[in-house]
Scaffold this motif. Structure first.
Motif, PDB file in Angstrom:
ATOM      1  N   VAL A  49       0.858  -1.185   0.000  1.00  0.00           N
ATOM      2  CA  VAL A  49       0.000   0.000   0.000  1.00  0.00           C
ATOM      3  C   VAL A  49       0.895   1.237   0.000  1.00  0.00           C
ATOM      4  N   LEU A  50       0.757   2.069  -1.024  1.00  0.00           N
ATOM      5  CA  LEU A  50       1.560   3.276  -1.165  1.00  0.00           C
ATOM      6  C   LEU A  50       0.695   4.512  -0.912  1.00  0.00           C
ATOM      7  N   ARG A  51       1.227   5.462  -0.153  1.00  0.00           N
ATOM      8  CA  ARG A  51       0.546   6.739   0.077  1.00  0.00           C
ATOM      9  C   ARG A  51       1.606   7.830   0.197  1.00  0.00           C
ATOM     10  N   GLY A  52       1.260   9.027  -0.265  1.00  0.00           N
ATOM     11  CA  GLY A  52       2.176  10.143  -0.129  1.00  0.00           C
ATOM     12  C   GLY A  52       2.383  10.883  -1.429  1.00  0.00           C
ATOM     13  N   ARG A  53       3.581  11.433  -1.604  1.00  0.00           N
ATOM     14  CA  ARG A  53       3.902  12.257  -2.768  1.00  0.00           C
ATOM     15  C   ARG A  53       5.045  11.623  -3.540  1.00  0.00           C
TER      16      ARG A  53
END
Length: 400
Positions: free
Chosen positions: A230-234
């Motif tokens: 799971v990837l989150r961010g910028r």
């Protein structure tokens, strides 16, 4: 009330927002100015309208130099409505140049604090370009009254032996901001793994490491659905050939965009089991020395960190007997490390994390007040003769 002019290299950086909130919680009045590298509404601070000095781009150093020069020329007009601050904080080397120009505009005696949380690869080169960059940093930082950094390894491997800076050091780790508001969730209890879904590894924050993306892709494919990423961010799109397309074609990987810190942390970490606390960006240098935000965020919510052996993050975890340490950045090694994880072994690993003192992970309101109190002392005292950095350990102060 301490009046601070905070100069940021990227107004869309969530870490800038967190620092502004810290200073405000400590009782300071903050004016924010800086460059825009992209849009990110979640990085806005309520009640603060930043002064934009121009635009820059990730990975475009020459463009940034031009933008800095242009900003210095127009700074008088940009800051016309800003009263004389008690203190200027310059985040990263870019803004240290702007801070020196601002000091001249305000009368020449406003103290500067240099905040450096990443060591750019150009500063670490042994050739003429590297020497020139370090000389530039030493020149621009010659009047800095304090150096703020986030990892002891930055001091040990760069600031003390190589930088040429002569300033007392304050260590402020990248902890989770928790101001004791009613909306703050309680500190994590022992995590009960959810056995109705695959294990999930969360890679959150500044996504700039192509090697991590490829390693997690290969690992999740090898595990055939037992693990999800799971990837989150910028994402730093300049570091990837096609980040969005790559993730879209991965069967066990999803990207959910940016999030707000600290407000969204509880919800997003609730959805994962492990924290990917590995970064190969500028491998062997900055990435080996840093203590990333995600380390503190994940552990604050009882998630089990995964780190690369031989790094400062691994050393931090090993001292506390926490997490899983990867020996080699290869899919086979990651399979061997995590492939046998079950409910019992995970619960034990999570318990070790949650048993740590909360101060290990959290920067509270008292810490904010102590930070502003330290800055106030700098703003109200006459500069003392500088202490060579090789002897500066005796003057180091930390907020941990």
């Amino acid at each position: 009330m301490l009046k601070i002019l905070y100069l940021a290299q990227d107004l869309a950086d969530p870490a800038v927002r967190r620092r502004i909130l810290m200073l405000q919680a400590g009782g300071a009045c903050v004016t924010l100015a800086g460059f825009r590298r992209g849009s990110n509404a979640l990085a806005a601070v309520e009640g603060i309208v930043p002064i934009e000095l121009g635009t820059t781009r990730d990975g475009r150093f020459a463009h940034r130099v031009g933008a800095i020069a242009k900003a210095c020329l127009s700074l008088s007009a940009k800051l016309r409505a800003v009263g004389r601050p008690d203190l200027i904080i310059a985040r990263n080397l870019d803004m240290l140049a702007v801070a020196n120009r601002a000091v001249c505009l305000f009368g020449g005696d406003v103290p500067i604090v240099y905040e450096c949380l990443d060591i750019h690869r150009l500063l670490l080169r042994s050739d003429m370009a590297g020497r020139a960059m370090r000389a530039c940093e030493a020149h621009l930082g010659r009047n800095a009254r304090l150096l703020i950094t986030s990892s002891p390894a930055f001091v040990e491997h760069y600031f003390r032996p190589r930088s040429g800076l002569d300033a007392p050091i304050m260590l402020i780790e990248n902890k989770v901001l928790a101001l004791g508001e009613r909306s703050d969730p309680p500190l994590a209890a022992v995590t009960t793994p959810r056995m109705d879904r695959p294990w999930r590894i969360g890679w959150f924050g500044a996504l700039r490491c192509r090697k991590s993306l490829e390693l997690l892709s290969a690992f999740s494919r090898r595990m055939e659905g037992r693990f999800e990423i799971v990837l989150r961010g910028r994402p730093a799109y300049s570091e990837f050939d096609d980040f969005d397309g790559f993730v879209r074609n991965e069967p066990h990987m999803t990207f959910h965009g940016p999030y707000r810190s600290p407000e969204d942390l509880g919800a997003i970490y609730e959805e994962v089991d492990f924290t990917w606390a590995i970064d190969f960006f500028e491998e062997g240098q900055n990435s080996r020395w840093l203590l990333p935000n995600r380390l503190y965020e994940g552990c604050r919510y009882g998630r089990v960190p995964i780190a690369m052996r031989g790094t400062e993050t691994a050393r931090f975890l090993a001292v506390r007997s926490l997490g899983f340490l990867l020996d080699e950045a290869e899919p086979d090694n990651l399979v061997a490390l995590l492939g046998a994880v079950d409910a019992v072994s995970y619960a034990d690993a999570s318990h070790r994390v949650t048993a740590c003192n909360s101060d290990t992970w959290v920067f509270g309101r008292n810490d904010c007040e102590n930070l502003v109190r330290r800055l106030s002392t700098i703003a109200t005292t006459t500069p003392e003769p500088t202490t060579p950095l090789s002897h500066a350990r005796q003057n180091e102060g930390g907020l941990s």
